[in-house]
Scaffold this active site. Structure first.
Site, PDB file in Angstrom:
ATOM      1  N   ARG A 547       3.936 -15.409   5.687  1.00  0.00           N
ATOM      2  CA  ARG A 547       4.747 -16.211   4.774  1.00  0.00           C
ATOM      3  C   ARG A 547       6.031 -15.475   4.423  1.00  0.00           C
ATOM      4  NH1 ARG A 547       2.251 -17.364  -0.620  1.00  0.00           N
ATOM      5  NH2 ARG A 547       1.524 -15.224  -0.410  1.00  0.00           N
ATOM      6  N   SER A 608      -0.656  -5.884   5.223  1.00  0.00           N
ATOM      7  CA  SER A 608      -2.099  -5.673   5.001  1.00  0.00           C
ATOM      8  C   SER A 608      -2.783  -5.063   6.215  1.00  0.00           C
ATOM      9  CB  SER A 608      -2.755  -7.012   4.614  1.00  0.00           C
ATOM     10  OG  SER A 608      -2.180  -7.514   3.441  1.00  0.00           O
ATOM     11  N   ASP A 662      -2.149  -5.756  -0.612  1.00  0.00           N
ATOM     12  CA  ASP A 662      -2.470  -6.924  -1.445  1.00  0.00           C
ATOM     13  C   ASP A 662      -3.079  -6.546  -2.788  1.00  0.00           C
ATOM     14  OD1 ASP A 662      -4.756  -5.985  -0.250  1.00  0.00           O
ATOM     15  OD2 ASP A 662      -5.420  -7.914   0.550  1.00  0.00           O
TER      16      ASP A 662
END
Length: 919
Positions: A547, A608, A662
């Site tokens: 994203r 991540s 995250d």
């Protein structure tokens, strides 16, 4: 006058519907903890949670206390589906003074009967479980623990009310030196009736008793439920009342702590209407019967349907009609004033189509009346309407029970077997026909099959005892298998201490390399304080989709816009240049669509994948995961790779200020809403935590002032073997089949990726021990990852009907019984509870360290939390928070669920970094 009497005794269907509704209301009152005391129907829990499955076997002893005698029964079950039980019994007449003497004398007499019976049958003295049939109202708190509420039926023994009658009997048996006899179950006759009719193929879940129960004679032997009993002297009839019981959903029986599975409830429905709710159907004849009874105003329903009273109702109708000269004109009717002159058995004989008229004449002439043909005809009509009314009222009560079962189980249609005993049901087919047809009209959503029961007080009591023994043995084996997963408070305190030790090792400059908890510095030095302003970009890369976001932080809050882009497999597995070029192209596309091409915005990068962070904007990739294998990236600074791609694409409006994982993003996104948020926690597919540590304690980074967020990487806790004694055989089986065997040991006990697999291995072990699915092979259960962790979340939802649990299991081609579904739910609860408690132990180590670091007597801190297991599981968060409070009592910990930690959180890391860089 006769027609008027018949009409008064006839209840229309609409009124029967109303009676059903009133009974449903009273049932709910009796089941509720708040209103139980006000209910007429006591709805007493029996602690019987299963019906026979046919595997019961062994020798059993039954003792039944009756009105005039004590009955003893020896029964041997062979584990053959209970098809051919072997039994012997004996009746002992009870001296009249026993009923009104001391409690000690009563129970001593019962124990003496047991001793004499056992001496007479010469059986080996192995441990002998005894079931006690005690037909009085008790407050039962366990299957083998029940306090007498009050005597009835002529008994008034002293010093028994309020005492545990099981313990009184056991003490008396021990005085007889029968140490091998153990009282394991107490029950009433209604429950026994249900148990005699239940088989594994046809479980029976409802029972009615309507009138006295007794076995029937076959040439010197007594036939009880299909088995022959040698009997001396002949068996005597039992109580003439009425009652019912049914298997209720345990969660609705609020008087007990048990919330899963089902429990048999003794309705005590004879007392229904004692509050006046049956006044509109009680006739003057019923009122006279009530007034002449030993308990006026009580047991109103029983006095309308019980066999003790039907003859009396008919007698009062005849008395009234004779006084009006509608019957027995010219005869002296003085005899009709005598109580008990007309028996219910005679009433049942009179309503017979073929011989009824002759029976009516004989019954009337036997008491000195001189009936005409018309008198006999009218008496037969009256007997029929009284019996029909009793059957219709029983049907209304049964319909209430069936509709309650259907509704509580969330079914559109209930299919159920109903056991029935008592002289009214056996004595005339008309009663049974009305009972069945009216039940069908009042509860059309229920299909009931009626099964006649024989010897519910004997064989039924033996079955209750046998089932209790089977369940106890089953429970012992299940508890033994699950025991290693049930961690004690001491176990969790030890895990907390080990986590604290590993944290200290991970922070130390010299000990860092040997610690299982890496304690990686993130170079994030502060959390949001509310003064952050501006526009920021965020990039979230953690899988096949990524994203790009623009996050606008203003005084009135945060607004975000985002777009998802796909990374083709060829790019994921191609060159590093191609991968990062593709990412830059997507960023440029997004900025173009958002009209941001002319602006240079700070960017927070959520990456991540395993990295070694060397600065806020410097992170070296240690290895690819999740299907990525782009060349030329491992060992490189991923921020630098992104910047080089921007230069190749001539995209100069890119300013990467922070790279985060995250967990840190989660803490930061919650920190914007709550300044006390200084811990981040992820409990989803994987698990991790971060927190704000004092710089002076971070030996792997230069500097002593202020704080820095530490990425714990606690999923690897235990990789050095310090948790080996917490690991069970099931955990080892799961670990061996993973791609990183021996790694991420703590994560494999907690996270969503593994809990379903742990449950699957436990279920396989239960099948192997023949504790689940009848021990039948389950091929599909052998498939790795077939039992998803999401099944745990669904199965553990409060109030989820067990039929829905069975449906989940059926999707896995597992044919689960009701008991199987209960056990699968227990396994899921055990595994998820351990996960929550271990997570709490880890978090307790974190908050206690923070409190000690700051020299506080009490710490108040907020945890920002994300992850599907925490958010979606119905109980995980509650169990985690409760145990954390126990393990860290000096810390007040608030949990705040994160919204978009990897997007919004990354932008806020950038915003805090920019705030700190301002002059």
């Amino acid at each position: 006058q006769v027609q008027r009497a018949l009409l008064a005794l006839t209840i229309p269907l609409e009124m029967l519907q109303a009676v059903k509704g009133r009974m449903l209301q009273d049932m709910c009152k009796g089941l509720s903890r708040q209103t139980h005391a006000q209910a007429n129907m006591r709805m007493l829990p029996t602690y019987i949670c299963s019906t026979p499955d046919g595997t019961e076997k062994g020798d059993l002893l039954v003792v039944e206390l009756c009105q005039t005698h004590v009955r003893t029964l020896w029964m041997t079950l062979l584990g053959d589906g209970n098809r051919s039980p072997q039994a012997t019994n004996k009746i002992f007449d009870m001296p009249g003074d026993i009923m009104k003497g001391t409690g000690e004398a009563l129970f001593d007499f019962i124990a003496q009967c047991v001793r004499q019976f056992l001496a007479g049958i010469s059986r080996p003295q192995h441990r002998l479980p005894l079931g006690f049939v005690f037909p009085f109202s008790c407050r039962q708190t366990q299957l083998d623990k029940a306090e007498l509420i009050s005597w009835s039926k002529g008994f008034s023994c002293s010093d028994v009310e309020g005492k545990d009658v099981v313990q009184l009997l056991q003490s008396a048996i021990n005085k007889q030196e029968l140490s091998h006899v153990d009282v394991v179950a107490l029950m009433n006759d209604t429950v026994g009736t249900m148990m005699t009719c239940s088989t594994v193929e046809k479980p029976c879940e409802v029972a009615l008793v309507i009138g006295e129960q007794r076995p029937f004679r076959v040439t010197g032997w007594w036939v009880l439920g299909g088995c022959l009993l040698q009997c001396s002297p002949p068996l005597l009839p039992t109580d003439k009342g009425t009652n019912s019981c049914f298997m209720a959903e345990a969660q609705q029986v609020e008087m007990v702590e048990e919330t899963s599975g089902r429990m048999c409830v003794n309705t005590e429905w004879g007392c229904f209407g004692d509050d006046g709710s049956l006044s509109d159907i009680m006739t003057p004849y019923d009122q006279r019967v009530d007034q002449e009874s030993s308990n006026p105003g009580q047991k109103r329903f029983e006095k309308l349907v019980g066999s003790l009273y039907l003859g009396e109702i008919v007698r009062h109708v005849l008395t009234s009609l004779a006084a009006e000269k509608a019957l027995f004109v010219g005869s002296s009717v003085t005899v009709l004033g005598t109580k008990g002159v007309l028996k219910t058995q005679q009433v049942l004989e009179i309503i017979d189509n073929e011989e009824g008229m002759a029976k009516a004449r004989k019954a009337l002439e036997d008491v000195g009346l001189r009936p005409s043909e018309r008198d006999c005809c009218r008496v037969q009509q009256i007997c029929r309407v009284v019996v029909s009314r009793a059957a219709a009222l029983c049907a209304a009560g049964l319909a209430a029970i069936l509709s309650h079962m259907c509704q509580s189980r969330g079914l559109e249609q209930l299919v159920v077997n109903v056991a029935v005993d008592g002289e009214l049901f056996r004595g005339h087919t008309r009663f049974g026909e009305i009972l069945q047809s009216v039940t069908g009209l009042l509860a059309p959503e229920c299909m009931a099959t009626f099964l006649p029961s024989v010897d519910g007080t004997g064989r039924g009591a033996a079955m209750v005892t046998a089932v209790a023994l089977r369940l106890a043995a089953h429970r012992r084996e299940v508890d033994q298998l699950l025991a290693p997963l049930r961690l004690s408070r001491a176990d969790l305190e030890r895990v907390q201490a080990l986590m604290r030790r590993e944290m200290d090792l991970g922070l130390g400059r010299e000990s860092h390399a040997n610690a299982s908890v890496r304690m990686l510095p993130t170079y994030v030095r502060g959390t949001p304080d509310g003064t952050e302003r501006g526009e920021f970009l965020a990039l979230d890369l953690g899988g096949t989709n990524f994203r790009v976001l623009v996050v606008r932080v203003a005084q009135d809050g945060i607004r975000m816009a985002s777009e998802i882009y796909v990374i083709p497999t060829a790019v994921m597995q191609g060159t590093g240049e191609a991968l990062f070029d593709h990412i830059i192209e997507c960023i440029m596309d997004f900025q173009l669509k958002q009209d941001l091409m002319e602006q240079v915005l700070p960017l927070g990068f959520t990456f991540s994948f395993p990295c070694q962070q060397l600065g806020l904007d410097k992170a070296v990739l240690l290895s690819w995961t999740k299907g990525f294998s782009a060349s030329g990236c491992v060992g490189q600074d991923v921020v630098q790779l992104l910047r080089e791609a921007a230069q190749r694409k001539q995209h100069l409006a890119l300013k990467v200020v922070a790279v985060v994982n995250d967990t840190v993003g989660t803490m930061m996104s919650c920190g914007y809403d709550d300044p006390k948020c200084e811990i981040g926690l992820i409990v989803g597919t994987g698990t991790n935590a971060c927190y704000m540590e004092e710089m002076q304690n971070v030996g792997t980074v230069e500097g002593e002032q202020g704080r820095m967020c530490i990425n714990m990487e606690w999923g690897a806790f235990g990789d050095n073997g310090c948790l080996d004694d917490i690991f069970t055989d099931f955990d080892r089986l799961v670990d061996e089949k993973t791609i990183n065997a021996g790694k991420q040991r703590f994560e494999k006990l907690i996270s969503g990726m593994y809990l379903g697999e742990i449950v699957r291995h436990i279920l396989l072990a239960l099948v192997e021990k023949q504790l689940l699915f009848c021990g039948k092979p389950c091929p599909k259960l052998q498939t790795k990852d077939i039992f998803k962790t999401k099944f745990l979340s669904t199965i553990e939802i409060d109030g989820l009907a067990l039929r829905q649990v069975r449906a989940i299991l059926q999707d896995l081609e597992l044919q689960a019984s009701f008991e199987d579904s209960v056990l699968v739910r227990e396994v899921c609860q055990t595994v998820s509870l351990r996960a929550a408690h271990l997570c709490a132990a880890g978090l307790a180590a974190v908050v206690e360290k923070m409190r000690e670091n700051r020299g506080l007597a009490r710490l108040a801190v907020t945890v920002g939390v994300d992850g599907t297991l925490y958010k979606m599981h119905p109980h995980f968060s509650q169990h985690l928070q409760q145990m954390l409070q126990d393990l860290a009592p000096n810390c007040t910990v608030t949990f705040l669920q994160s919204e978009d930690g990897s997007g919004k959180g990354a932008a806020l890391v950038a915003a805090v970094a920019c705030r700190g860089a301002e002059p």
